[in-house]
Scaffold this motif. Structure first.
Motif, mmCIF file in Angstrom:
data_model
loop_
_atom_site.group_PDB
_atom_site.id
_atom_site.type_symbol
_atom_site.label_atom_id
_atom_site.label_comp_id
_atom_site.label_asym_id
_atom_site.label_seq_id
_atom_site.Cartn_x
_atom_site.Cartn_y
_atom_site.Cartn_z
ATOM 1 N N HIS A 262 71.745 27.131 41.564
ATOM 2 C CA HIS A 262 70.906 25.441 40.862
ATOM 3 C C HIS A 262 70.921 24.611 41.083
ATOM 4 O O HIS A 262 70.408 23.021 41.363
ATOM 5 C CB HIS A 262 70.003 26.102 39.316
ATOM 6 N N ASP B 191 65.616 30.216 34.898
ATOM 7 C CA ASP B 191 66.472 30.950 34.731
ATOM 8 C C ASP B 191 66.908 31.885 34.140
ATOM 9 O O ASP B 191 67.181 33.145 33.693
ATOM 10 C CB ASP B 191 68.078 30.039 34.206
ATOM 11 N N LEU C 148 71.102 39.882 33.844
ATOM 12 C CA LEU C 148 72.673 39.491 34.434
ATOM 13 C C LEU C 148 73.679 39.242 33.872
ATOM 14 O O LEU C 148 73.881 38.847 32.378
ATOM 15 C CB LEU C 148 72.255 38.097 34.739
ATOM 16 N N MET D 181 74.722 31.756 39.002
ATOM 17 C CA MET D 181 73.299 31.233 38.834
ATOM 18 C C MET D 181 73.046 29.542 38.746
ATOM 19 O O MET D 181 72.342 28.824 39.521
ATOM 20 C CB MET D 181 72.463 31.769 37.565
ATOM 21 N N LYS D 182 73.677 29.199 37.750
ATOM 22 C CA LYS D 182 73.643 27.620 37.445
ATOM 23 C C LYS D 182 73.986 26.817 37.916
ATOM 24 O O LYS D 182 73.703 25.900 38.856
ATOM 25 C CB LYS D 182 74.467 27.549 35.737
ATOM 26 N N TYR E 72 69.359 29.328 48.485
ATOM 27 C CA TYR E 72 69.776 29.449 47.747
ATOM 28 C C TYR E 72 69.603 30.933 47.767
ATOM 29 O O TYR E 72 70.193 31.802 46.926
ATOM 30 C CB TYR E 72 68.901 28.473 46.682
ATOM 31 N N PHE F 175 72.530 33.248 45.863
ATOM 32 C CA PHE F 175 72.050 34.559 44.332
ATOM 33 C C PHE F 175 71.893 35.754 44.523
ATOM 34 O O PHE F 175 72.901 37.058 44.032
ATOM 35 C CB PHE F 175 70.757 33.984 43.949
ATOM 36 N N GLN G 31 77.462 35.823 36.074
ATOM 37 C CA GLN G 31 75.981 35.645 37.251
ATOM 38 C C GLN G 31 75.460 34.503 36.543
ATOM 39 O O GLN G 31 74.673 33.315 37.193
ATOM 40 C CB GLN G 31 75.829 37.113 36.477
ATOM 41 N N GLN G 32 75.323 34.393 35.410
ATOM 42 C CA GLN G 32 74.416 33.716 34.703
ATOM 43 C C GLN G 32 75.236 31.747 34.832
ATOM 44 O O GLN G 32 74.523 30.600 35.753
ATOM 45 C CB GLN G 32 74.851 32.850 33.092
ATOM 46 N N THR H 159 67.404 35.773 34.049
ATOM 47 C CA THR H 159 68.490 36.236 33.206
ATOM 48 C C THR H 159 68.082 37.994 32.239
ATOM 49 O O THR H 159 68.980 38.793 32.193
ATOM 50 C CB THR H 159 69.136 35.545 32.389
#
Length: 154
Positions: free
Chosen positions: A61, A40, A49, A57-58, A116, A120, A53-54, A44
């Motif tokens: 995941h 990540d 990111l 993304m988390k 994924y 993403f 977006q972060q 990032t």
């Protein structure tokens, strides 16, 4: 004599395929929370990111891990069974069937990973998407990512 040679050759092929599947899973698979955090952080920084977006993304995941962990555990069990069988007098047909089943589990994991990546990818800007696709391509070919002039790998 011919039967013994055939059995030995079959066992050798199965053993080689077993190691290939394991290398694929351990070399490119899921490596736990610490590696995911590194992953990540790398994305990032490399893709620059945004906070939104972060966060997305988390969540992706977390969803991936929840779906993948049972399959990872199943695959590890399948491979352990194969290795146990190889320690005795292996039946090439039985080992082959177990290897096919383990391979199918690996394909399920690969499908989750591709899902994924697609989700993403949908979060990214055009520039970020280009960089992400370059990172993924370099990862597949085991080359340094070098999307920002950096030798880091994905």
């Amino acid at each position: 004599m011919k039967r013994i040679l055939t059995l030995a050759l079959s066992a050798a092929l199965v053993l080689g395929a077993t190691f290939a599947v394991q290398a694929q899973m351990h070399g490119h698979g899921f490596h736990g929370k610490a590696a995911m955090a590194d992953h990540d952080a790398y994305l990032t920084q490399t893709l620059n990111l945004t906070a939104d977006q972060q966060a997305a993304m988390k969540q992706l995941h977390q969803d991936l891990q929840a779906k993948a962990q049972p399959l990872i555990d199943q695959h590890h069990q399948q491979m352990a069974e194969i290795h146990t069988m190889l320690g005795g007098t292996p039946d090439a047909t039985e080992i082959g069937q177990k290897l096919i089943t383990a391979h199918a589990t690996g394909l399920q994991l690969q499908t989750l990973h591709e899902d994924y990546a697609a989700k993403f990818d949908a979060l990214l800007t055009a520039d970020q998407r280009t960089k992400f696709q370059q990172i993924r391509q370099n990862h597949r070919t085991h080359e340094p990512a070098n999307v920002n002039g950096s030798p880091e790998s994905f």
